[in-house]
Each structure stands twice: as C-alpha cells, then as structure tokens.
Design a protein around this motif. Structure first.
Motif, short mmCIF file in Angstrom:
data_model
loop_
_atom_site.label_atom_id
_atom_site.label_comp_id
_atom_site.label_asym_id
_atom_site.label_seq_id
_atom_site.Cartn_x
_atom_site.Cartn_y
_atom_site.Cartn_z
N ASN A 1 -29.48 -20.00 51.40
CA ASN A 1 -29.20 -19.34 52.67
C ASN A 1 -27.94 -19.87 53.35
N ILE A 2 -26.98 -20.35 52.55
CA ILE A 2 -25.65 -20.72 53.08
C ILE A 2 -24.78 -19.49 52.91
N THR A 3 -24.87 -18.59 53.86
CA THR A 3 -24.22 -17.28 53.75
C THR A 3 -23.51 -16.94 55.05
N GLU A 4 -22.74 -15.84 54.99
CA GLU A 4 -22.07 -15.33 56.18
C GLU A 4 -23.06 -15.03 57.30
N ARG A 5 -24.25 -14.58 56.94
CA ARG A 5 -25.25 -14.20 57.94
C ARG A 5 -25.64 -15.39 58.81
N VAL A 6 -25.61 -16.60 58.22
CA VAL A 6 -25.95 -17.81 58.95
C VAL A 6 -24.71 -18.44 59.59
N LEU A 7 -23.62 -18.51 58.84
CA LEU A 7 -22.42 -19.22 59.30
C LEU A 7 -21.56 -18.39 60.25
N LEU A 8 -21.71 -17.07 60.20
CA LEU A 8 -20.98 -16.18 61.10
C LEU A 8 -22.00 -15.31 61.84
N PRO A 9 -22.81 -15.90 62.73
CA PRO A 9 -23.91 -15.16 63.34
C PRO A 9 -23.43 -13.90 64.06
N GLY A 10 -24.22 -12.86 63.96
CA GLY A 10 -23.87 -11.59 64.59
C GLY A 10 -23.67 -10.51 63.55
N LEU A 11 -23.34 -9.33 64.04
CA LEU A 11 -23.22 -8.18 63.15
C LEU A 11 -22.05 -8.30 62.19
N ASP A 12 -20.96 -8.95 62.61
CA ASP A 12 -19.82 -9.12 61.71
C ASP A 12 -20.20 -9.97 60.50
N GLY A 13 -20.93 -11.06 60.75
CA GLY A 13 -21.38 -11.90 59.65
C GLY A 13 -22.38 -11.19 58.76
N LEU A 14 -23.29 -10.44 59.37
CA LEU A 14 -24.26 -9.68 58.59
C LEU A 14 -23.55 -8.68 57.69
N ALA A 15 -22.58 -7.95 58.24
CA ALA A 15 -21.85 -6.96 57.45
C ALA A 15 -21.05 -7.64 56.33
N ALA A 16 -20.44 -8.80 56.63
CA ALA A 16 -19.66 -9.52 55.61
C ALA A 16 -20.57 -9.99 54.48
N TRP A 17 -21.76 -10.47 54.82
CA TRP A 17 -22.72 -10.91 53.80
C TRP A 17 -23.14 -9.75 52.92
N LEU A 18 -23.49 -8.64 53.52
CA LEU A 18 -23.94 -7.48 52.74
C LEU A 18 -22.81 -6.91 51.90
N ARG A 19 -21.60 -6.88 52.46
CA ARG A 19 -20.45 -6.35 51.71
C ARG A 19 -20.19 -7.19 50.47
#
Length: 253
Positions: A205-223
């Motif tokens: 779980n060392i991902t954009e979703r955790v390190l960049l909290p918010g919708l931008d991080g979520l979108a970056a992780w999924l992308r």
C-alpha cells in the motif's frame, strides 16, 4: 534517524533544482519569484518564516532552490518506480547529520543546541531569516542544509517529507555530492528489478492513493495500475510537482 532518501525514476536524472531548470539567469529571478508568490498567496499564511513560504512554494510547484527528500526509503522507492517502467531508476541516500557537521559554525551550533538532526523552519529562520543571509554564511565553501517543512497537508505528512537547500542559488547539489562522496550512497535499480519492487510496494500500500491523498492521487494510482507499460511511462508522480517539466524532471521532487 540521519539518512534522507530521494528516488528518481531514471538513473540519469540529475539533482537539479526546479529554479536551475529555468535556464540562463535563473539566480536573478529567485527573489522575484518568492516576492510575488508571497504577495499573491498571502491568505495561505503557512507560517511566520521565509522557510515556511519556501516550503509552500515548493509544494505547489514554484521554481525554488529546494529539493525534496524523505525519511522513508519506501517513499523514495515509490517515486523511483512509479513511472518510466522501461528505464533504470536510482535512489539516493544522504547522511544529513554528517552533512550538517560541515555547516558554518552559526548553523551548526544552533542545531547542536537544539539537539536535532535536521532543522525546523523556525530554527532555520532564526539563523538565516533571508536567503541573502544564508548565502553570506557560505563564504568559505558551499553547503547543504536539510529541514522539515511544516505539515501543510496530509501529502507532506504521509511522505515523511524533508527539504534541502543549497547555500547559493548557483550551488549544485550534484557537485556538492561529488565533493563529499563519504556522505552518500546511491542504488541503481534495473528496469527488471523496478517491476518487482513496484509490485511489492503496491502490495504494501505504498501508492499514490496514500502518498498523494485526494482525488488526484487516487486518479494517478488507478491510471498507473491499469495502464499498459507504454502508457504508464508517460505519467509518473512527483512529490512536489504534479506535472513533469523538462528533460530531467519526473523525479521525487
């Protein structure tokens, strides 16, 4: 904890500041960038010192002399592996406690009296309230200073962020590292190992979703997670700059 880490998605990337990437004459525009940022962002009020404002500016992508580091090797590994999957990456580690042994007496004594490894913005502001004051302290030789930014948001907290500043806008972190080889280590991560490390980081779980909290991080992780390799190579995450700029950008920055 005296080691700080920095992950770059391509091993050939330099440790150049975003200010230096502006090109010829960049030292002359530093004070103008900071003055106008403070003028137009005055309602943000990140803290009382110049270093609070520089942290905020770096965090939002203003060109500064600062570089981003982290206390966490896992965070550095994330930024080394989140983009450019076909390229070798690199992770730098600098002993900031040893680096601070090389500071001018005024800075070194202040840090020793505080009993700290790195500066706070408040402590650094007491010793160097302006960049001009910091620059004057480097009469004998350039130096690097490491400090913790204020907890402006969850991104800084989750990334265990640390910032470095060189004692002059013209001073190069890469040249300083070359001159002090005893203070650092660097590990080149092959493209093959990068894929395996990335998979293990995702599992932890060392991902954009955790390190960049918010919708931008979520979108970056999924992308990244759902993109083919070629597409993933086009858009990596960065600690301070949400958009990559220039040929040696895209690092933990």
């Amino acid at each position: 904890m005296s080691l700080v880490f920095r992950g770059l998605a391509r091993w050939s990337y330099s440790n150049r500041s975003s200010l230096a990437r502006l090109g010829d004459g960049f030292p002359r525009v530093e004070r103008h960038l900071i003055r106008n940022f403070r003028k137009y962002a005055h309602r943000e009020r990140p803290g009382p010192t110049l270093w609070d404002w520089l942290s905020l500016a770096q965090h939002h992508g203003l060109p500064t002399r600062l570089l981003d580091w982290t206390f966490s090797p896992f965070v550095a590994a994330h930024f080394a592996t989140a983009s450019s999957p076909g390229s070798d990456a690199i992770i730098w580690a600098v002993d900031c406690a040893a680096a601070h042994e090389l500071l001018p007496p005024e800075l070194h004594h202040a840090l020793a009296e505080e009993g700290a490894t790195v500066f706070t913005t408040e402590l650094l502001g007491e010793c160097a309230p302006t960049l001009e004051r910091l620059d004057r302290l480097a009469a004998d030789a350039p130096f690097a200073v490491f400090f913790e930014p204020p907890s402006l948001d969850d991104r800084i907290v989750n990334q265990s962020a640390v910032l470095s500043a060189m004692s002059s806008p013209e001073a190069s972190m890469d040249q300083w590292l070359d001159a002090h080889g005893e203070l650092w280590h660097a590990w080149r991560i092959t493209a093959g190992a990068k894929e395996e490390i990335r998979a293990r980081l995702d599992q932890a779980n060392i991902t954009e979703r955790v390190l960049l909290p918010g919708l931008d991080g979520l979108a970056a992780w999924l992308r990244r997670y759902y993109s083919p390799t070629a597409a993933a190579d086009e858009g990596g995450a960065a600690m301070a700059l949400p958009v990559t700029v220039g040929t040696d950008q895209g690092e933990q920055a």
